[in-house]
Design an enzyme around this catalytic site. Structure first.
Site, PDB file in Angstrom:
ATOM      1  N   GLU A 188       1.624  -4.374   2.615  1.00  0.00           N
ATOM      2  CA  GLU A 188       0.907  -2.731   2.773  1.00  0.00           C
ATOM      3  C   GLU A 188       0.920  -2.634   4.384  1.00  0.00           C
ATOM      4  O   GLU A 188       1.022  -2.299   5.516  1.00  0.00           O
ATOM      5  CB  GLU A 188      -0.622  -2.347   2.569  1.00  0.00           C
ATOM      6  CG  GLU A 188      -0.267  -1.907   0.594  1.00  0.00           C
ATOM      7  CD  GLU A 188       0.315  -0.760   0.400  1.00  0.00           C
ATOM      8  OE1 GLU A 188       0.923  -0.128   1.620  1.00  0.00           O
ATOM      9  OE2 GLU A 188       1.106  -0.739  -1.042  1.00  0.00           O
ATOM     10  N   HIS A 220      10.506   5.506  -2.529  1.00  0.00           N
ATOM     11  CA  HIS A 220      10.193   3.985  -3.165  1.00  0.00           C
ATOM     12  C   HIS A 220      11.574   3.755  -3.736  1.00  0.00           C
ATOM     13  O   HIS A 220      11.418   3.022  -4.174  1.00  0.00           O
ATOM     14  CB  HIS A 220       9.455   3.991  -4.381  1.00  0.00           C
ATOM     15  CG  HIS A 220       7.639   4.184  -3.263  1.00  0.00           C
ATOM     16  ND1 HIS A 220       7.309   5.671  -2.723  1.00  0.00           N
ATOM     17  CD2 HIS A 220       6.354   2.941  -3.089  1.00  0.00           C
ATOM     18  CE1 HIS A 220       5.945   5.568  -2.603  1.00  0.00           C
ATOM     19  NE2 HIS A 220       6.022   4.275  -2.561  1.00  0.00           N
TER      20      HIS A 220
END
Length: 756
Positions: A368, A455
């Site tokens: 992240e 993703h």
């Protein structure tokens, strides 16, 4: 670690890249003679090399970075003129990095008539006596008007509707949409950018950016701005923590890393909650029942990520400005996710199912926070292929941070999210060695990749990085078994994660832009490998092999390689200049060029330049031979036609949805009529060629249709048409007539010629 997949206004994206790089997409010639000195065991063992010291980015103190930014800002107007930007365009400095040899790479955002240009970013490379640039778009930046036809209120309403249809909850827009120029795909357009707040379907905060055409009201693009993705922690074990003593209480404030702070949100979804504190500086007990446990993992994850970027690359924080982000644990209830937000410059972690399965593992933190590094550098748009590369970049550096930290409790691997067990069955979220093992991700690139969730479109880039690091085939690394396949069935030799990460970081921070796609990433990483290890070095060739193994570009063969040369057509008496491009993988070896079958009047120089003036009509087979000092040889054969042709290479701009334009060619002193097989070669640069009608107009005014809005969304016209023009005199003025019949995309006639 999830993110909403944006949509496009048309069935495809048009990404124009102007990378300054070695020609890396060369096709291989037919080789004879002695093999070159490329790695003898490609596909076996590992290639170990030491990066060139001059190409390494030097660590910059905040003061030094600020001085470089200020200097670039002072010179921004001059730089814009050097790059040939228009009078309404201005450059705004985003970041500056500097190599050890003094080369400076300045990243700019762009404005047009004072408005931000989305997709207008570029990098200027200055050093070694020259200046080059890497641009997100090569389109000419102009819009018909800067006053919108669609109001901000209408754009706001349509953005809110788009967000609700995408499953947003409590959707709202704070403030008024801003006026921008959209330049990331297709024709630049005046637009409104609306940012829709609220929450995504899984409870993640939303910052959905919706781009609305300010002339038509149509949605041009959308993307999500929130990126998902001593103490004893649940996943990291007993680890050192940076804390600060305030009176008699210890705070989870890391003074060694710019004061990074870790907060307990207490199941809230906004603000910062409560700063973690402790009375004895011994934090957590390794179980989720102790609220400090998550704080330990979160604080350590931030520290390990900071240390990784600083130790390996000399990067001083996420933005390289010495400023710390902050972290928030215990977000929401049963929130099965974690996310990075540029807006708060912070990391946030949920506690997972039942608030007992926090998403605070080290690779989650590194993943992240690496979204923040991408945002501060290339700014890869989170959509299409660039979005897959954005997501893969976070996976790549998550693995690299694990290897750098080398924790006994979280042994380094090429698995993503294996510790958090988000699926409840002991499986990772993603597998870098064979991404399709998760059931959805792709192993290899294909033309549909940009249409799936980022993703899963990240899979091929993750696969590339694993292959580059460890190589193909079955092997065990740190006790984990891998078996990585290749698209072409050929082996790949790994170079080690240490050098693979250096190549990807340099490509990201120096050569990638917001619209970089997979082909652009190949070019960027090959240029980075050339900078760090030398062009056509074993490491460079391994990068090429790893890309070919995921179906992006060709492998580079050992020895001499010659670029593909198209069949040539020249006019009698017209000057010719054709450079044959070749290279050898044999380090330091010089090349010698020769050719047979050249048309009369043409010769080839020792450096591969074919020049002269053809004198005789006819078609011949030309064979070019290139040899290096080791005796390695390659050949390339193509045809060369010499004819009486008549052409015009003066650029003619084609107005958008406007009147037809013409480019004339005059033929004199020719008797009789034109051929039943008159040839017309046309080269038009224009996105979305389905907008165009293209006609040949004869000397007597007869019109021959060459192209009638065919080709759909493909770009450009570069082809030869054959028409029966035998009812027209050869001598006279012939015209190429082109008209754009649909709004938005523009272009120009580059050149055309006629063989009557």
């Amino acid at each position: 670690m999830s993110r909403q997949h944006p949509s496009s206004h048309r069935s495809r994206y048009t990404f124009a890249l102007a990378l300054t790089a070695i020609s890396t997409l060369l096709a291989t010639g037919v080789q004879t003679g002695t093999a070159g000195a490329a790695p003898a065991a490609r596909g076996h063992g590992k290639i170990l090399a030491t990066p060139k010291s001059g190409a390494a980015q030097v660590p910059l103190t905040p003061a030094r970075r600020a001085a470089l930014v200020e200097n670039a800002t002072d010179k921004a107007a001059a730089t814009a003129r050097t790059l040939g930007l228009g009078a309404k365009e201005k450059l705004v400095v985003k970041d500056v990095v500097q190599d050890a040899d003094g080369t400076t790479h300045t990243r700019y955002e762009r404005t047009y008539a004072g408005m931000p240009v989305l997709g207008g970013d570029l990098v200027v490379h200055t050093g070694k006596g020259r200046t080059t640039s890497t641009r997100a778009t090569g389109a000419t930046l102009t819009v018909p008007a800067t006053r919108p036809s669609v109001t901000a209120g209408t754009a706001k309403t349509r953005a809110l509707t788009a967000a609700r249809r995408a499953g947003a909850k409590a959707a709202e827009i704070d403030g008024t949409p801003r006026r921008v120029v959209w330049a990331a795909s297709g024709k630049p357009a005046l637009a409104w950018e609306s940012v829709v707040g609220g929450f995504q379907h899984d409870g993640t905060p939303s910052e959905l950016h919706v781009i609305t055409d300010a002339r038509t009201g149509k949605e041009l693009f959308r993307y999500q701005g929130v990126e998902t993705g001593t103490g004893t922690g649940q996943f990291n074990g007993t680890v050192p923590l940076g804390t600060t003593l305030s009176g008699s209480t210890y705070q989870l404030v890391d003074g060694d890393r710019a004061g990074h702070r870790t907060y307990d949100l207490n199941q809230g979804t906004s603000g910062t909650g409560t700063l973690f504190t402790d009375d004895n500086d011994i934090w957590g007990d390794g179980t989720p029942a102790d609220r400090q446990t998550a704080g330990v993992d979160v604080a350590f994850g931030a520290a390990a990520t900071w240390d990784y970027y600083k130790d390996v690359f000399g990067r001083n924080g996420i933005r390289n400005d010495g400023v710390a982000a902050y972290s928030r644990a215990h977000y929401g209830n049963n929130y099965v996710n974690a996310f990075w937000s540029d807006t708060c410059f912070c990391m946030t972690y949920g506690d997972g199912s039942g608030n007992t399965h926090p998403l605070t593992a080290l690779d989650v933190a590194a993943h992240e926070m690496s979204h923040g590094v991408t945002s501060a550098t290339a700014g890869l748009t989170y959509s299409g292929e660039s979005g897959g590369l954005n997501e893969a970049t976070s996976d790549i550096f998550a693995a690299a941070v694990e290897f750098h930290a080398d924790l006994p409790a979280d042994v380094p691997d090429y698995l993503v999210g294996e510790k958090i067990d988000i699926n409840g069955d002991g499986t990772p979220l993603r597998y870098m060695d064979k991404p399709s093992r998760d059931g959805t991700s792709r192993d290899y690139w294909d033309s549909s990749l940009g249409n799936i969730d980022v993703h899963y479109s990240s899979g091929p880039a993750n696969h590339f990085f694993y292959l580059l690091s460890e190589g193909s085939g079955a092997k065990t690394v740190n006790g984990v078994a891998y078996d990585s396949p290749t698209h072409d069935g050929l082996p790949v030799t790994g170079i080690g994660i240490e050098n693979a990460q250096r190549i990807w970081y340099r490509a990201l921070t120096t050569y990638m832009t917001s619209t970089t796609n997979y082909a652009g990433a190949r070019t960027a990483t090959l240029q980075a490998a050339a900078d760090l290890f030398g062009a056509y070095s074993p490491t460079y060739l391994a990068v090429s092999d790893a890309w070919a193994a995921i179906n992006v570009g060709p492998r580079i063969a050992p020895g001499v390689n010659i670029a593909a040369t198209a069949d040539q057509t020249s006019g009698v008496g017209d000057q010719v200049s054709l450079q044959i491009d070749a290279y050898t993988t044999n380090s330091g070896s010089a090349l010698t060029y020769s050719a047979t079958g050249l048309p009369d009047g043409l010769t080839i120089s020792p450096t591969g330049l074919i020049s002269g003036t053809p004198t005789t009509v006819g078609t011949q087979d030309v064979k070019v031979t290139v040899t290096d000092d080791t005796g390695s040889t390659a050949t390339r054969t193509f045809t060369w036609r010499v004819a009486k042709l008549y052409g015009n290479a003066t650029r003619v701009d084609i107005p958008d949805a406007g009147a037809a334009v013409e480019s004339p060619v005059t033929v004199a002193d020719r008797d009789g009529n034109a051929s039943t097989a008159t040839e017309v070669y046309v080269k038009i640069v224009h996105t979305y060629r389905g907008d165009l009608t293209v006609d040949l107009v004869g000397p007597d005014g007869k019109v021959y249709s060459l192209l009638n809005r065919s080709g759909g969304s493909a770009d450009n016209v570069d082809q030869t048409f054959v028409v029966d023009a035998s009812d027209q005199p050869v001598s006279g003025t012939w015209k190429l007539r082109v008209q754009d019949r649909l709004a938005r995309d523009v272009g120009y006639i580059e050149k055309w010629y006629l063989i009557p």
